[in-house]
Design a protein around this motif. Sequence first.
Motif, mmCIF file in Angstrom:
data_model
loop_
_atom_site.group_PDB
_atom_site.id
_atom_site.type_symbol
_atom_site.label_atom_id
_atom_site.label_comp_id
_atom_site.label_asym_id
_atom_site.label_seq_id
_atom_site.Cartn_x
_atom_site.Cartn_y
_atom_site.Cartn_z
ATOM 1 N N UNK A 10 0.808 -1.227 0.000
ATOM 2 C CA UNK A 10 0.000 0.000 0.000
ATOM 3 C C UNK A 10 0.841 1.279 0.000
ATOM 4 N N UNK A 11 2.059 1.188 0.548
ATOM 5 C CA UNK A 11 2.888 2.386 0.706
ATOM 6 C C UNK A 11 4.143 2.383 -0.165
ATOM 7 N N UNK A 12 4.239 1.458 -1.091
ATOM 8 C CA UNK A 12 5.435 1.388 -1.933
ATOM 9 C C UNK A 12 5.475 2.546 -2.925
ATOM 10 N N UNK B 42 6.643 5.520 -2.533
ATOM 11 C CA UNK B 42 6.305 6.822 -1.967
ATOM 12 C C UNK B 42 7.494 7.434 -1.231
ATOM 13 N N UNK B 43 8.682 6.850 -1.423
ATOM 14 C CA UNK B 43 9.894 7.403 -0.823
ATOM 15 C C UNK B 43 10.183 6.930 0.589
ATOM 16 N N UNK B 44 9.367 6.031 1.112
ATOM 17 C CA UNK B 44 9.561 5.582 2.498
ATOM 18 C C UNK B 44 10.803 4.701 2.608
ATOM 19 N N UNK B 45 11.016 3.805 1.660
ATOM 20 C CA UNK B 45 12.223 2.981 1.663
ATOM 21 C C UNK B 45 13.473 3.836 1.595
ATOM 22 N N UNK B 46 13.432 4.849 0.758
ATOM 23 C CA UNK B 46 14.569 5.773 0.640
ATOM 24 C C UNK B 46 14.843 6.449 1.987
#
Length: 153
Positions: free
Chosen positions: A79-81, A83-87
Amino acid sequence: MQVLIQPASVRWIDQIWSIESESFAATWSREALAALLADPRAVFLVALVSDQQAQLAGYALCWEVVDELHMLKIAGSPRFRRQGIGRQMVQQLIQRARRSNMRVIQLEVRANNDTALGFYRALGFVQAGLRPGYYTDSGEDAVLLDFQMGGGA
């Protein structure tokens, strides 16, 4: 969307395992992940997003070994892929490694995972080697990537 990256806790273990099972063909057990919460060598972070209440968007799991940080897992909820969260999680790990005087961050990526390879290369990781037959589920090779603390990001 506000993202908060913090140490993982037992509160999140069911959702961490859910993301694990959605993200990897060869998963670690819920029990193995939970055991790492108490391991002093482990760096186990979660990324939370909030609107009305905090939701688990992803996690990162690493080992600190002398002067190296070895990234074992990083995964995001579907759902959150993208979107810069992993970065943001990787950048926080880089900052942590610098504060802890680590020399290098290392990780392995499946040789055919062009998306992950591009992601890490954009953050300043470079290929340091190849591990033939590394993945036991498929026999696939792994690309060893390094981020030297003198480098960018």
